[in-house]
Motif scaffolding. Structure first.
Motif, PDB file in Angstrom:
ATOM      1  N   LEU A  56       0.827  -1.210   0.000  1.00 10.73           N
ATOM      2  CA  LEU A  56       0.000   0.000   0.000  1.00 10.73           C
ATOM      3  C   LEU A  56       0.863   1.262   0.000  1.00 10.73           C
ATOM      4  CD1 LEU A  56      -2.761   1.461   0.326  1.00 10.73           C
ATOM      5  CD2 LEU A  56      -2.548   1.070   2.799  1.00 10.73           C
ATOM      6  N   LEU A  57       1.997   1.229   0.696  1.00 13.86           N
ATOM      7  CA  LEU A  57       2.871   2.398   0.744  1.00 13.86           C
ATOM      8  C   LEU A  57       3.418   2.721  -0.649  1.00 13.86           C
ATOM      9  CD1 LEU A  57       4.932   1.717   4.012  1.00 13.86           C
ATOM     10  CD2 LEU A  57       2.732   2.897   3.758  1.00 13.86           C
ATOM     11  N   ILE A  58       3.823   1.694  -1.389  1.00 17.71           N
ATOM     12  CA  ILE A  58       4.368   1.902  -2.725  1.00 17.71           C
ATOM     13  C   ILE A  58       3.268   2.383  -3.664  1.00 17.71           C
ATOM     14  CG2 ILE A  58       5.806   0.910  -4.531  1.00 17.71           C
ATOM     15  CD1 ILE A  58       6.984   0.655  -1.686  1.00 17.71           C
ATOM     16  N   MET A  89       3.335   5.882   6.706  1.00 21.83           N
ATOM     17  CA  MET A  89       3.729   4.973   7.785  1.00 21.83           C
ATOM     18  C   MET A  89       2.671   3.898   7.980  1.00 21.83           C
ATOM     19  SD  MET A  89       4.458   5.783  11.827  1.00 21.83           S
ATOM     20  CE  MET A  89       2.732   6.243  12.094  1.00 21.83           C
ATOM     21  N   GLU A  90       3.104   2.648   7.949  1.00 22.36           N
ATOM     22  CA  GLU A  90       2.206   1.534   8.247  1.00 22.36           C
ATOM     23  C   GLU A  90       1.998   1.427   9.758  1.00 22.36           C
ATOM     24  OE1 GLU A  90       2.062  -3.332   7.681  1.00 22.36           O
ATOM     25  OE2 GLU A  90       3.169  -2.120   6.222  1.00 22.36           O
ATOM     26  N   PHE A  91       0.823   0.921  10.154  1.00 21.65           N
ATOM     27  CA  PHE A  91       0.568   0.685  11.586  1.00 21.65           C
ATOM     28  C   PHE A  91      -0.437  -0.449  11.726  1.00 21.65           C
ATOM     29  CE2 PHE A  91      -2.165   4.289  10.283  1.00 21.65           C
ATOM     30  CZ  PHE A  91      -3.426   3.732  10.485  1.00 21.65           C
ATOM     31  N   LEU A 103      -5.217   5.438   5.522  1.00 23.79           N
ATOM     32  CA  LEU A 103      -5.423   4.628   4.333  1.00 23.79           C
ATOM     33  C   LEU A 103      -5.821   3.217   4.737  1.00 23.79           C
ATOM     34  CD1 LEU A 103      -2.199   5.694   2.375  1.00 23.79           C
ATOM     35  CD2 LEU A 103      -4.490   6.714   2.234  1.00 23.79           C
ATOM     36  N   GLN A 104      -6.722   2.613   3.958  1.00 24.40           N
ATOM     37  CA  GLN A 104      -7.177   1.256   4.247  1.00 24.40           C
ATOM     38  C   GLN A 104      -6.475   0.248   3.340  1.00 24.40           C
ATOM     39  OE1 GLN A 104      -9.751   3.804   4.335  1.00 24.40           O
ATOM     40  NE2 GLN A 104      -9.374   3.638   6.547  1.00 24.40           N
ATOM     41  N   ASP A 105      -6.291  -0.972   3.861  1.00 23.74           N
ATOM     42  CA  ASP A 105      -5.709  -2.042   3.056  1.00 23.74           C
ATOM     43  C   ASP A 105      -6.806  -2.713   2.226  1.00 23.74           C
ATOM     44  OD1 ASP A 105      -7.102  -3.736   4.812  1.00 23.74           O
ATOM     45  OD2 ASP A 105      -5.324  -4.202   6.000  1.00 23.74           O
ATOM     46  N   LEU A 106      -6.454  -3.771   1.513  1.00 28.12           N
ATOM     47  CA  LEU A 106      -7.410  -4.430   0.622  1.00 28.12           C
ATOM     48  C   LEU A 106      -8.573  -5.062   1.380  1.00 28.12           C
ATOM     49  CD1 LEU A 106      -4.957  -6.113  -1.915  1.00 28.12           C
ATOM     50  CD2 LEU A 106      -6.367  -4.073  -2.258  1.00 28.12           C
ATOM     51  N   ARG A 131      -4.661   0.903   7.857  1.00 31.55           N
ATOM     52  CA  ARG A 131      -3.357   0.265   7.683  1.00 31.55           C
ATOM     53  C   ARG A 131      -2.194   1.240   7.633  1.00 31.55           C
ATOM     54  NH1 ARG A 131      -1.664  -3.935   9.482  1.00 31.55           N
ATOM     55  NH2 ARG A 131      -3.580  -4.941   8.790  1.00 31.55           N
ATOM     56  N   ALA A 132      -2.413   2.489   7.162  1.00 32.00           N
ATOM     57  CA  ALA A 132      -1.258   3.394   7.003  1.00 32.00           C
ATOM     58  C   ALA A 132      -1.691   4.843   7.150  1.00 32.00           C
ATOM     59  CB  ALA A 132      -0.603   3.181   5.643  1.00 32.00           C
TER      60      ALA A 132
END
Length: 297
Positions: free
Chosen positions: A108-110, A254-256, A281-284, A289-290
């Protein structure tokens, strides 16, 4: 623990059937996939070729090598450590017991970075807690004009990260630094982007992790090294540091942990307007997530 596996024959088909049954009996995650990945590793091929060549008979040496790995997998060792690699963002990355195994969530960061900047942007970026180097190397590989600095406290992790930078031909654009990234390291306004997947597992949560993670992946890459860690210590340290290291308008990613979103946003708000934009930001899977945060101009 079993000391041998006895397939009906040493064909790929029968070997995979026996290996999968053994792993299923040990409550290993994705037993068939694990068996296929390990056998493909031994045969130096891919999973598709296992299907195509399912009647191929393994040599005694090939079978012995595969059986040894399967028994270690049955004892809980992760596939990535057994094969020495894991795919991340479409590339194979070397991993070792000094590094976390890269997870899809971190991609997700990329993805976010690529949406924010054109492909040939001449970015200066930092990757804090680089581990295997999967973030720094992926950014450099995806953005051929970007230059980065990757930091980790572990010399073993940095050795693996350098190996990955060389493998993907970005070693000339990523510098590696052994240091504690929660300490002042860089001059003000050094970077356009700061990325991090820091340790964020609490001491309590760590005890609930699967044995596969808890017994094999490096604890200090998962849990902040503080007594009775809440998992938020690195985030609290990084927010003011990242603000100082970023150029005006720079981006912090930043991920968390998926339950930490409200606490992260409370930390951002406590910095009193230093970030012009700050969103989660949300993950799939739709989980927090970040952090995406833009430094004020």
């Amino acid at each position: 623990m079993c000391t041998s596996v006895t397939p009906a024959s040493r064909t790929i088909r029968d070997t995979l059937t026996a290996f999968s049954a053994l792993l299923a009996g040990k409550a290993v995650d994705s037993p068939r996939l694990s068996a296929e990945l390990l056998l493909a590793h031994v045969l130096r091929t891919d999973r598709l070729q296992l299907l195509v060549r399912r009647g191929h008979i393994l040599t005694e040496k090939e079978y012995a090598q595969a059986e040894k790995l399967i028994l270690r997998r049955a004892a809980g060792e992760p596939v990535a450590y057994l094969t020495g690699s894991r795919e991340f963002y479409g590339r194979e990355f070397a991993v070792s017991t000094d590094t976390l195994i890269p997870r899809p969530d971190t991609e997700l960061l990329i993805d976010t970075l690529k949406k924010e900047y054109p492909p040939h942007a001449a970015l200066r970026f930092a990757d804090l807690g680089t581990g295997s180097g999967c973030i720094a190397v992926s950014v450099a590989a995806e953005m051929p004009s970007a230059h980065g600095t990757a930091v980790d406290i572990s010399s073993g992790a940095l050795h693996t990260a350098r190996e990955n930078a060389a493998r993907h031909r970005v070693a000339d654009r990523v510098a590696f630094v052994q240091a504690d990234f929660t300490a002042p390291l860089f001059r003000p306004a050094s970077f356009d982007v700061v990325l991090s997947n820091p340790p964020y597992v609490s001491a309590t949560e760590y005890e609930t992790l699967s044995p596969e993670v808890r017994c094999h992946e490096p604890q200090r890459a998962l849990v902040p090294d503080t007594p009775a860690s809440t998992g938020l210590e690195h985030a609290a340290a990084l927010l003011p540091l990242a603000f100082g290291w970023l150029k005006p308008g720079g981006l912090f990613l930043m991920e968390f942990g998926w339950k930490q979103g409200p606490d992260i946003m409370a930390m951002v708000k406590a910095q009193h307007g230093q970030w012009t934009v700050a969103v989660i930001l949300q993950d799939l899977a739709g989980r927090d997530r970040a952090l995406y945060a833009r430094r004020c101009d």
